[in-house]
Motif scaffolding. Structure first.
Motif, PDB file in Angstrom:
ATOM      1  N   SER B  65       0.822  -1.212   0.000  1.00 20.09           N
ATOM      2  CA  SER B  65       0.000   0.000   0.000  1.00 20.09           C
ATOM      3  C   SER B  65       0.855   1.261   0.000  1.00 20.09           C
ATOM      4  O   SER B  65       0.484   2.269  -0.620  1.00 20.09           O
ATOM      5  N   ARG B  68       1.751   1.975  -3.500  1.00 25.85           N
ATOM      6  CA  ARG B  68       0.633   2.558  -4.235  1.00 25.85           C
ATOM      7  C   ARG B  68       0.450   4.036  -3.919  1.00 25.85           C
ATOM      8  O   ARG B  68       0.189   4.849  -4.806  1.00 25.85           O
ATOM      9  N   SER B  69       0.591   4.396  -2.628  1.00 27.91           N
ATOM     10  CA  SER B  69       0.353   5.803  -2.324  1.00 27.91           C
ATOM     11  C   SER B  69       1.521   6.678  -2.743  1.00 27.91           C
ATOM     12  O   SER B  69       1.337   7.852  -3.025  1.00 27.91           O
ATOM     13  N   GLN B  72       2.004   7.450  -8.266  1.00 24.15           N
ATOM     14  CA  GLN B  72       0.790   7.684  -9.043  1.00 24.15           C
ATOM     15  C   GLN B  72       0.554   6.566 -10.057  1.00 24.15           C
ATOM     16  O   GLN B  72      -0.550   6.040 -10.171  1.00 24.15           O
ATOM     17  N   ARG B  75      -1.079   3.111  -9.246  1.00 27.56           N
ATOM     18  CA  ARG B  75      -2.413   3.083  -8.661  1.00 27.56           C
ATOM     19  C   ARG B  75      -3.463   2.464  -9.571  1.00 27.56           C
ATOM     20  O   ARG B  75      -4.616   2.375  -9.231  1.00 27.56           O
ATOM     21  N   GLU B  77      -5.696  -0.261 -11.384  1.00 27.76           N
ATOM     22  CA  GLU B  77      -6.282  -1.446 -10.744  1.00 27.76           C
ATOM     23  C   GLU B  77      -5.557  -2.753 -11.089  1.00 27.76           C
ATOM     24  O   GLU B  77      -5.386  -3.613 -10.247  1.00 27.76           O
TER      25      GLU B  77
END
Lengths: 321, 221
Positions: B65, B68-69, B72, B75, B77
């Protein structure tokens, strides 16, 4: 993990091979290697460029960006370590040379020798390239074999010869001459059976690791067994081999010797003689031969499909033990 | 006479100035390039690598996670730059593997990419430039670790870049920073290789001979 090469890539590899093989067929006929076979000297040149160009177009459509940002295509020429970049050079050059040669053949003019030979060389490169493109990928054990380019070249020559033989009678006026094409075709099909068998054996015995074996099993006993045995082996190789053999034997029976120059009336059965008689303006192609040649083409397509679809990665990207 | 002299001087000065400007431009351009690369070289010219200690990992997926944060592009799917895999074992017996790009010494993605979208920095980080990518998917077949992934949104490939911009600013990669158990660390490959019990592959994973990956795993058993 999902890999994303599907039908468009299958069509691309198939048409690349077929177009290259068609050029080489007409090249061999023009140079007299097929005996006296005047009907085959042009048809292959007419097939080559459109087949390879349509195949290349398929690849451009398959690229995520190909259709939307065509200017990015220039970049395809930039990496000299990438077999795909080599392919772009080879295909572009072959499409150009093939187109020029096609023009001369269409106008029934003598093309410059250099062009004819360069085209033949590029055709061979094109056929081999479709194999090298995938055989250099070490992470796909089913592809990472030197047998793949050999198999693809033999299949390319065979499908190209079939396509040319099918088109020639529709195109060329006068009597249809088969020359030594049947002998070459029998040889190609037999060689392809041996090469394909070696490939499957090498994969099955685990020389390329357990994943290579798994891929081979998908063909002989798994998901793709009907395509493999039905379309590739029987329809694409064994049946055509018997047909070409039968044609050669009946040629020998008629003439008492291996023929150099025979008319359609000499070839094959009474059915053929009838067919030839009914088409006086255009040459004829025996119904049996039509079945054989169509089988070879379907088998060649099935081969590309099997190789692309049975490509399992060396690791699935998920499983740990 | 004086005027003439003056103009001669000024002409000579103008010439001198011209030569100086040319020289400055000539020298300055490579100099500025040198200083720029010198900044990038602060991390060293040695291959960087991840170290994953399977004994310490608890499978919390904070590395996933955090990746992902921080990024960019990660992110999307369908895309997962860093993945935490588990063997499906029961509590206590189960173990995990946190994997992203291994920034290999012989990166297969870079070798096969027809548009040279991949570059390998002096610190060994393999960077993918999405601007050049045509989405042919060749690298996805070539990489045995499934690091390059196709974004269905952009129809381009995307891949872990070892948070090189964070590293250039002296920060840690986001995944490493997020790991609460220090199971995921990073450093120079030559140093990490000294870790006791460190290996380059696990059972069922690709042979390291394919791409010579820059990672060290300390297996649980």
């Amino acid at each position: 993990m999902e890999l994303h090469w599907h039908w468009l890539v299958v069509i691309y590899l198939f048409l690349g091979g077929l177009g290259a093989g068609a050029y080489i067929t007409s090249f061999l006929a023009e140079k007299g290697f097929l005996g006296k076979a005047p009907s085959l000297t042009r048809a292959g040149y007419f097939i080559a460029t459109p087949a390879v160009a349509i195949g290349t177009l398929m690849l451009v459509f398959d690229l995520g960006q190909g259709f939307w940002k065509p200017w990015l295509m220039i970049g395809l020429l930039s990496n000299f370590t990438s077999v795909m970049s080599w392919g772009v050079y080879i295909l572009s050059a072959f499409i150009l040379a093939g187109f020029l040669k096609c023009y001369f053949a269409f106008k029934n003019k003598k093309a410059p020798e250099l062009l004819t030979w360069a085209g033949a060389f590029l055709a061979l490169c094109t056929a081999a390239y479709t194999g090298f493109l995938i055989s250099v990928i070490k992470a796909i054990p089913f592809w990472n074999s030197n047998i793949i380019p050999v198999l693809f070249v033999v299949s390319a020559l065979s499908t190209g010869l079939s396509a040319t033989s099918l088109l020639a009678p529709l195109l060329e006026k006068g009597t249809y001459h088969e020359g030594r094409a049947n002998q070459l075709h029998l040889l190609l099909v037999v060689v392809e059976i041996i090469v394909a068998a070696s490939f499957i054996m090498v994969m099955l015995n685990g020389s390329n690791g357990p994943i290579g074996t798994e891929s081979a099993k998908l063909l002989i006993s798994g998901k793709y067994q009907i395509v493999f045995w039905g379309l590739f082996i029987v329809l694409g190789l064994v049946l055509p081999a018997f047909i070409y053999l039968q044609q050669i034997l009946s040629q020998i029976k008629k003439t008492g010797d291996i023929p150099q120059n025979i008319t359609a009336n000499d070839v094959g059965s009474a059915v053929l003689a009838e067919a030839a008689a009914s088409s006086k303006i255009y040459g004829a192609h025996s119904p049996l031969m039509i079945i054989g040649d169509t089988g070879v083409i379907i088998g060649g397509f099935a081969l590309r499909m099997l190789i692309v679809f049975a490509a399992l990665p060396v690791w699935d990207g998920f499983s740990i033990y | 006479m004086f005027k003439k002299f003056d103009s001669r001087i000024s002409r000579r000065d103008a010439l001198k100035l011209g030569v100086l400007v040319t020289a400055a431009l000539g020298m300055g351009l490579p100099l500025s390039l040198l200083t720029k690369s010198a900044v990038a070289q602060d991390l060293g010219t040695e291959q960087l690598a991840f170290l994953f200690d399977q004994k310490k990992c608890i499978g919390c997926k904070l590395c996933e996670s955090a990746c992902r944060s921080a990024n960019q592009e990660a992110r999307d799917e369908q895309v997962k730059w860093r993945r935490v895999l588990d063997n499906g074992g029961d509590e206590g017996e189960g173990h995990f593997l946190s994997i992203s790009c291994n920034h290999c010494a012989d990166p297969a993605c870079l070798t096969v990419c027809p548009v040279t979208a991949y570059t390998k920095r002096q610190d060994g980080i393999v960077v993918h430039n999405a601007e050049k990518c045509v989405g042919c998917g060749y690298c996805m077949y070539a990489c045995p670790y499934h690091a390059p992934q196709l974004s269905k949104k952009t129809k381009r490939v995307t891949k872990c870049h070892f948070c090189y911009s964070r590293q250039d600013q002296g920060q840690q990669p986001a995944c490493v920073e997020a790991c609460p158990k220090k199971a995921l660390t990073y450093g120079k490959l030559s140093e990490l290789k000294k870790a006791p019990g460190g290996v380059a592959t696990l059972k069922g994973l690709p042979s390291p001979t394919i791409t010579n990956p820059s990672w060290v795993i300390i297996p649980k058993e």
